[in-house]
Design a protein around this motif. Sequence first.
Motif, PDB file in Angstrom:
ATOM      1  N   ILE A  93       0.846  -1.201   0.000  1.00  0.00           N
ATOM      2  CA  ILE A  93       0.000   0.000   0.000  1.00  0.00           C
ATOM      3  C   ILE A  93       0.879   1.249   0.000  1.00  0.00           C
ATOM      4  O   ILE A  93       0.713   2.152  -0.821  1.00  0.00           O
ATOM      5  CB  ILE A  93      -0.949  -0.009   1.217  1.00  0.00           C
ATOM      6  CG1 ILE A  93      -1.957  -1.158   1.069  1.00  0.00           C
ATOM      7  CG2 ILE A  93      -1.684   1.319   1.343  1.00  0.00           C
ATOM      8  CD1 ILE A  93      -2.786  -1.436   2.310  1.00  0.00           C
ATOM      9  N   VAL A  94       1.864   1.269   0.904  1.00  0.00           N
ATOM     10  CA  VAL A  94       2.740   2.440   0.974  1.00  0.00           C
ATOM     11  C   VAL A  94       3.537   2.579  -0.325  1.00  0.00           C
ATOM     12  O   VAL A  94       3.689   3.682  -0.868  1.00  0.00           O
ATOM     13  CB  VAL A  94       3.692   2.340   2.194  1.00  0.00           C
ATOM     14  CG1 VAL A  94       4.628   3.535   2.238  1.00  0.00           C
ATOM     15  CG2 VAL A  94       2.895   2.252   3.481  1.00  0.00           C
ATOM     16  N   GLY A  95       4.002   1.431  -0.860  1.00  0.00           N
ATOM     17  CA  GLY A  95       4.731   1.453  -2.138  1.00  0.00           C
ATOM     18  C   GLY A  95       3.844   1.996  -3.250  1.00  0.00           C
ATOM     19  O   GLY A  95       4.306   2.769  -4.109  1.00  0.00           O
ATOM     20  N   GLY A  96       2.560   1.632  -3.224  1.00  0.00           N
ATOM     21  CA  GLY A  96       1.610   2.119  -4.226  1.00  0.00           C
ATOM     22  C   GLY A  96       1.476   3.628  -4.165  1.00  0.00           C
ATOM     23  O   GLY A  96       1.427   4.310  -5.202  1.00  0.00           O
ATOM     24  N   VAL A  97       1.445   4.156  -2.942  1.00  0.00           N
ATOM     25  CA  VAL A  97       1.365   5.611  -2.790  1.00  0.00           C
ATOM     26  C   VAL A  97       2.606   6.262  -3.402  1.00  0.00           C
ATOM     27  O   VAL A  97       2.509   7.263  -4.125  1.00  0.00           O
ATOM     28  CB  VAL A  97       1.223   5.980  -1.292  1.00  0.00           C
ATOM     29  CG1 VAL A  97       1.327   7.491  -1.098  1.00  0.00           C
ATOM     30  CG2 VAL A  97      -0.110   5.465  -0.740  1.00  0.00           C
ATOM     31  N   LEU A  98       3.759   5.650  -3.140  1.00  0.00           N
ATOM     32  CA  LEU A  98       5.001   6.192  -3.706  1.00  0.00           C
ATOM     33  C   LEU A  98       4.936   6.227  -5.232  1.00  0.00           C
ATOM     34  O   LEU A  98       5.299   7.222  -5.868  1.00  0.00           O
ATOM     35  CB  LEU A  98       6.192   5.314  -3.283  1.00  0.00           C
ATOM     36  CG  LEU A  98       6.853   5.600  -1.952  1.00  0.00           C
ATOM     37  CD1 LEU A  98       7.996   4.625  -1.725  1.00  0.00           C
ATOM     38  CD2 LEU A  98       7.376   7.038  -1.937  1.00  0.00           C
ATOM     39  N   ILE A  99       4.461   5.096  -5.809  1.00  0.00           N
ATOM     40  CA  ILE A  99       4.397   5.000  -7.265  1.00  0.00           C
ATOM     41  C   ILE A  99       3.425   6.051  -7.813  1.00  0.00           C
ATOM     42  O   ILE A  99       3.709   6.727  -8.804  1.00  0.00           O
ATOM     43  CB  ILE A  99       3.971   3.577  -7.692  1.00  0.00           C
ATOM     44  CG1 ILE A  99       5.063   2.573  -7.298  1.00  0.00           C
ATOM     45  CG2 ILE A  99       3.695   3.513  -9.189  1.00  0.00           C
ATOM     46  CD1 ILE A  99       4.668   1.120  -7.455  1.00  0.00           C
ATOM     47  N   ALA A 100       2.281   6.220  -7.123  1.00  0.00           N
ATOM     48  CA  ALA A 100       1.300   7.211  -7.562  1.00  0.00           C
ATOM     49  C   ALA A 100       1.892   8.606  -7.513  1.00  0.00           C
ATOM     50  O   ALA A 100       1.590   9.449  -8.373  1.00  0.00           O
ATOM     51  CB  ALA A 100       0.053   7.117  -6.677  1.00  0.00           C
ATOM     52  N   MET A 101       2.755   8.859  -6.548  1.00  0.00           N
ATOM     53  CA  MET A 101       3.339  10.188  -6.414  1.00  0.00           C
ATOM     54  C   MET A 101       4.234  10.558  -7.591  1.00  0.00           C
ATOM     55  O   MET A 101       4.401  11.742  -7.898  1.00  0.00           O
ATOM     56  CB  MET A 101       4.123  10.286  -5.092  1.00  0.00           C
ATOM     57  CG  MET A 101       3.219  10.649  -3.904  1.00  0.00           C
ATOM     58  SD  MET A 101       3.975  10.290  -2.306  1.00  0.00           S
ATOM     59  CE  MET A 101       5.398  11.343  -2.363  1.00  0.00           C
ATOM     60  N   ILE A 102       4.819   9.544  -8.246  1.00  0.00           N
ATOM     61  CA  ILE A 102       5.630   9.878  -9.424  1.00  0.00           C
ATOM     62  C   ILE A 102       4.793   9.848 -10.691  1.00  0.00           C
ATOM     63  O   ILE A 102       5.307   9.893 -11.807  1.00  0.00           O
ATOM     64  CB  ILE A 102       6.862   8.957  -9.570  1.00  0.00           C
ATOM     65  CG1 ILE A 102       6.431   7.484  -9.578  1.00  0.00           C
ATOM     66  CG2 ILE A 102       7.870   9.214  -8.489  1.00  0.00           C
ATOM     67  CD1 ILE A 102       7.541   6.543 -10.012  1.00  0.00           C
ATOM     68  N   GLY A 103       3.474   9.741 -10.505  1.00  0.00           N
ATOM     69  CA  GLY A 103       2.579   9.900 -11.644  1.00  0.00           C
ATOM     70  C   GLY A 103       2.294   8.630 -12.412  1.00  0.00           C
ATOM     71  O   GLY A 103       1.814   8.674 -13.544  1.00  0.00           O
ATOM     72  N   VAL A 104       2.583   7.468 -11.807  1.00  0.00           N
ATOM     73  CA  VAL A 104       2.296   6.206 -12.484  1.00  0.00           C
ATOM     74  C   VAL A 104       1.125   5.544 -11.760  1.00  0.00           C
ATOM     75  O   VAL A 104       1.024   5.645 -10.537  1.00  0.00           O
ATOM     76  CB  VAL A 104       3.532   5.282 -12.459  1.00  0.00           C
ATOM     77  CG1 VAL A 104       3.205   3.923 -13.075  1.00  0.00           C
ATOM     78  CG2 VAL A 104       4.696   5.932 -13.175  1.00  0.00           C
ATOM     79  N   ASN A 105       0.248   4.912 -12.501  1.00  0.00           N
ATOM     80  CA  ASN A 105      -0.853   4.187 -11.885  1.00  0.00           C
ATOM     81  C   ASN A 105      -0.297   2.962 -11.155  1.00  0.00           C
ATOM     82  O   ASN A 105       0.255   2.052 -11.781  1.00  0.00           O
ATOM     83  CB  ASN A 105      -1.845   3.759 -12.967  1.00  0.00           C
ATOM     84  CG  ASN A 105      -3.030   3.005 -12.386  1.00  0.00           C
ATOM     85  OD1 ASN A 105      -2.999   2.573 -11.229  1.00  0.00           O
ATOM     86  ND2 ASN A 105      -4.068   2.839 -13.194  1.00  0.00           N
ATOM     87  N   PRO A 106      -0.432   2.924  -9.816  1.00  0.00           N
ATOM     88  CA  PRO A 106       0.182   1.816  -9.061  1.00  0.00           C
ATOM     89  C   PRO A 106      -0.390   0.452  -9.438  1.00  0.00           C
ATOM     90  O   PRO A 106       0.333  -0.545  -9.400  1.00  0.00           O
ATOM     91  CB  PRO A 106      -0.115   2.159  -7.613  1.00  0.00           C
ATOM     92  CG  PRO A 106      -1.155   3.211  -7.621  1.00  0.00           C
ATOM     93  CD  PRO A 106      -1.074   3.914  -8.939  1.00  0.00           C
TER      94      PRO A 106
END
Lengths: 516, 381
Positions: B37-50
Amino acid sequence: MTVVDGPVPVLDVRGVTKTFPGVIANEDIDLTLNQGEIHCLLGENGAGKSTLVNVIFGLYKPDKGTVKVRGEEVKFAGVGEAIEHGIGMVHQHFQLIPVFTVAENVILGDELTNGPFLSMNEARRRIRELEEQYGLIVDPDAKVGDLSVGEQQRVELVKALFREADILILDEPTAVLTPGEVDDFFAVVRSLVDQGKSIIFITHKLREVLAVADRITVLRNGRIAGTADPATATQQSLANLMVGRDVVFQVDKGEAHPGEVALRVEDLSVEDERSVMTVNGFSAEVRAGEIFGIAGVEGNGQRELVEAITGMRRKAGGTVEILGHNATKLTPRKIAELGTAHIPEDRNKHGLVGSYSVADNMVLNKYSQAPFARRWVRNTSAVHDEAEELVEQFDIRTPSVDVPIDTLSGGNQQKVIVARELTGDVDLLIVAQPTRGLDVGSIEYIHQQIIDRRDRGAAVLLVSAELDEILSLSDRIGVLYRGRLVGVFDGADATREELGYLMATGSTPDTEEVAS
Amino acid sequence: MNDRLDKGLSGFIRKIREAWDLQPLLVPLGAILLSFIVGGVLIAMIGVNPFEAYWALLRGMFGSWDRVAGSIARSVPFMGSALALAFAFRAGLFNIGAEGQLLVGGITAAWVGTLTFMYHTPSVIAIPIILIAGAVGGYVWGWIPGVLRARTGAHEVITTIMLNSIALFGVRWLVNSRDPQILRDLTASVPRTKAISPTAVLPTIVDSQPNLHMGLFVMIAVCIVVAFVLRRTTFGFETITVGTNPNAALYAGINVNRIIILAMALSGAFAGIAAASEVSGTNQFFQPGTFAFIGFDGIAIALLARANPIAIIPASLLWGSLLAGAPLMQLEAGVSIDVVRIIQSMVLLFVAADAIVRYVFHIRGEAGHQMESVATEEAES
């Protein structure tokens, strides 16, 4: 100091109930402490004494009930508020910092300051005042680590008085003192109440209660079992109240029939962790069929002596002979195999593995022998069966033999050790502090087990800091002082006074030769 | 008669209960979920769909039979390095020297594998020899810190770190040196040893990337044996006793120093077997770089598995699969492989700080028990 005619209650506890998950520690407790009295709180371990005083001292919030201090109802949110209300507590385990001086320890948490600086001169002056007022002799500039246990306790008292406490709670204050120090301590306590302080004195030692109390409340299983008047109460009546049944005080012990020498120690020297020679030239013999008790103030080499004899600690010099074998250099396993059983001083450190089941602890020293193992593979069902049998035989209270042993009470844990060590052939039994922290019922039981073993021909070496225990069990008594035996007495002739003096000073009052 | 039946029945019910007790699994699973979940948030922050990124990761891990096999193959060496930590851990020791034990085990296996007699030895003998050679190499490299600890009191954390460096630079020298030529294959373009005898090669099961070989079964067998040893043998009992309460072990007559030395040495041997299986099954030669981080990841896997040898098998599979799947995530979703490394590290973080996981997922557990027992103790004292 105002003179009062009738008793003035300074502390009034009404209907206090305190539960922990699964345990009712206190149930509907009433307790009154009058100005200028010593109120003894007596009870076995687990009776709820500590919980009650922790409620009074603001460490626990009661579920029900009220606490009134000088007529005013209080609900302490913490210890700080209790101290503000003039309540002081001396814990069983001192809360002192050894590298600080007495004065520094006393002001700790309540520092007297002059701008950003500590005003140590002011602190010293006030400590001297307290010293004069109550006869609490302490040197404010001494390092606490260099003081004796008795002196450290005085520092704790000074600390409480320094904060202007006039209700003092003393939790098992005499547990760590020598008989001589106990007398000094009682004198101090008397002078405190004479000057208007009020004291709650927690103990499980009956002799002390009768010596010092103005009033006695006995707790059992979290409830008040009764109150007693020290003028009319006897040790027997108090013990019966504590335990809830008749207690046999005098251990039933027939005459000893000493046989061959089973343990011979000659000129033994042992170092402790700090390379201090704590056992220094110790020599003794223990014969089959007798109990040889070693009395002494703790810290005179008892621990190192027992560990060296049982092979757990390296010997710096001397010899140990067990059942005719030279055991000086043997390992603990080899020494056990000669027929030695060992009930260790510290059951949690040495005697048990807390996270292991009762069953695994029952075979801690014989897990690799048949039937508990075949070659290298353990036979857990044999272990299980053995444990169930011993639990039955030694009346150990446990929900099952599979629960971790640290869920059992101290008394039952000790019984597990006793059961394990006293199963099978034992020719030499080495017992250290066998009843420390146990309730009267367990003590009775364990003492009986030790005597049974003696009567069946085992040689018993008993090391204990409890003089009463030594006196009631031993056939011969040796006094250990600074790592050496300074006197050996016949068990029937020895008196508390004689032994106590020797324990404290290492010599007899007169210049006469030590009996041996 | 009835009594015995009752007893047998209650024992049976107890065993079933224990088998279905999923409590110990909850925290690791919760930690994994939370990390993603936390990794998904990180990925979303760089503009990629987690979800796209994770879908690519999942396909990278298990998207085809070849990928499944490759993921498993990636996991095999971790079983050994995690076991190296777990076994020592049960003896109360913190062996962070698996990295060095792998290198020494690997180079020993490679050296033995290139000895002339191996070329004339049939596989049934040559393969055990090369595995044992790896075990011996690792054993020695674990024995040293064990002896230092038992005899001088030197802490194994310090000594194993130093021995990792000694092993790393030692094998580099052995493999890199051209003049004098020691173990280097002078015909190869990169520094590596000569290829081992073909008779000492563990057979490949699936020719995936990397190839899945019989080393998998070797390592699973080792895990099972270790579990049995810990659970059922007197040596296991002694090891765990020393690890739980060394004072009680001494009192019970256990030779504590012997157990410390043996536990460290055997831990090294487990890492050594894993290295030998890699040398023999995957590369057929020894190249120091292939073992980088396998030892350190073993620490993480062992913690995730709570030092349980059986739990190490799935924990290693998870770890290896994530690493095997990450490149596809980078390729398709443009999310760096490093994100998988970050997620893995977070898993560990959450396992170590399990109070967070218990709080988020409302897992009642040991922490609660502890608090209760403290309260009981206080009530009793």
